[in-house]
Design a protein around this motif. Structure first.
Motif, PDB file in Angstrom:
ATOM      1  N   THR A 110      30.405  51.953 -25.984  1.00  0.00           N
ATOM      2  CA  THR A 110      29.765  51.641 -27.255  1.00  0.00           C
ATOM      3  C   THR A 110      29.221  50.226 -27.250  1.00  0.00           C
ATOM      4  OG1 THR A 110      31.816  50.879 -28.248  1.00  0.00           O
ATOM      5  CG2 THR A 110      31.285  53.214 -28.506  1.00  0.00           C
ATOM      6  N   LYS A 111      28.359  49.956 -28.217  1.00  0.00           N
ATOM      7  CA  LYS A 111      27.729  48.647 -28.326  1.00  0.00           C
ATOM      8  C   LYS A 111      28.739  47.572 -28.730  1.00  0.00           C
ATOM      9  CE  LYS A 111      23.522  46.579 -29.949  1.00  0.00           C
ATOM     10  NZ  LYS A 111      22.197  46.901 -30.383  1.00  0.00           N
ATOM     11  N   ALA A 112      29.640  47.900 -29.619  1.00  0.00           N
ATOM     12  CA  ALA A 112      30.568  46.897 -30.155  1.00  0.00           C
ATOM     13  C   ALA A 112      31.907  46.863 -29.427  1.00  0.00           C
ATOM     14  CB  ALA A 112      30.807  47.154 -31.638  1.00  0.00           C
ATOM     15  N   GLY A 113      32.363  47.993 -28.951  1.00  0.00           N
ATOM     16  CA  GLY A 113      33.716  48.051 -28.403  1.00  0.00           C
ATOM     17  C   GLY A 113      33.791  47.942 -26.901  1.00  0.00           C
ATOM     18  N   LYS A 114      35.017  47.745 -26.438  1.00  0.00           N
ATOM     19  CA  LYS A 114      35.246  47.677 -24.999  1.00  0.00           C
ATOM     20  C   LYS A 114      35.675  49.029 -24.445  1.00  0.00           C
ATOM     21  CE  LYS A 114      36.513  42.827 -24.742  1.00  0.00           C
ATOM     22  NZ  LYS A 114      37.472  41.854 -24.265  1.00  0.00           N
ATOM     23  N   ASP A 115      35.952  49.985 -25.343  1.00  0.00           N
ATOM     24  CA  ASP A 115      36.412  51.293 -24.894  1.00  0.00           C
ATOM     25  C   ASP A 115      35.314  52.001 -24.113  1.00  0.00           C
ATOM     26  OD1 ASP A 115      38.787  50.850 -26.211  1.00  0.00           O
ATOM     27  OD2 ASP A 115      38.126  51.861 -28.030  1.00  0.00           O
ATOM     28  N   LYS A 116      35.716  52.575 -22.979  1.00  0.00           N
ATOM     29  CA  LYS A 116      34.776  53.312 -22.144  1.00  0.00           C
ATOM     30  C   LYS A 116      35.371  54.666 -21.832  1.00  0.00           C
ATOM     31  CE  LYS A 116      34.220  50.127 -18.554  1.00  0.00           C
ATOM     32  NZ  LYS A 116      33.536  49.600 -17.380  1.00  0.00           N
ATOM     33  N   ILE A 117      34.525  55.630 -21.733  1.00  0.00           N
ATOM     34  CA  ILE A 117      34.930  56.938 -21.228  1.00  0.00           C
ATOM     35  C   ILE A 117      34.316  57.040 -19.841  1.00  0.00           C
ATOM     36  CG2 ILE A 117      34.646  59.421 -21.502  1.00  0.00           C
ATOM     37  CD1 ILE A 117      34.429  58.894 -24.533  1.00  0.00           C
ATOM     38  N   ILE A 118      35.142  57.373 -18.872  1.00  0.00           N
ATOM     39  CA  ILE A 118      34.654  57.496 -17.497  1.00  0.00           C
ATOM     40  C   ILE A 118      34.960  58.906 -17.012  1.00  0.00           C
ATOM     41  CG2 ILE A 118      34.877  56.680 -15.124  1.00  0.00           C
ATOM     42  CD1 ILE A 118      35.659  53.949 -16.277  1.00  0.00           C
TER      43      ILE A 118
END
Length: 105
Positions: A28-36
């Motif tokens: 996301t643009k704001a968060g550090k969360d990533k789905i890989i």
């Protein structure tokens, strides 16, 4: 890009048996969360590609589909248990979209 999210699809080389491995990162643009998601392409029909998602934590597999529009400027991604999402070709780098983005080596 799609509003508040960005995907990056990159090649991870092959599995030693001639099958290409890929990684799909969604963040996301704001968060550090990533789905890989790690996947291998299993089938392609014209502009529609089907991939087998594999997990290092379990031996479960699932499928994703990637479908390019005619101009190859948009891709529709369908992940398991999610509605299809269309992303437009980005004209900015991931770091410009989210300054907290970190490349994985």
């Amino acid at each position: 890009m799609n509003g508040g999210s960005y995907i990056l699809i990159k090649s991870d080389g092959d599995d030693g048996e001639g099958r290409a491995n890929f990684t799909l990162e969604k963040f996301t643009k704001a968060g550090k969360d990533k789905i890989i998601k790690h996947f291998q392409l299993s089938e392609s029909t014209g502009s529609k590609l089907t991939g087998i998602i594999f997990s290092t934590e379990s031996n479960k597999t699932s499928f994703l589909t990637l479908e390019l529009n005619k101009e190859k400027t948009e891709i529709t991604v369908t992940l398991p248990n999610e509605k299809p999402v269309t992303y437009k070709q980005a004209e900015i780098e991931p770091q410009e979209f989210n300054p907290d983005y970190e490349w994985e080596e």
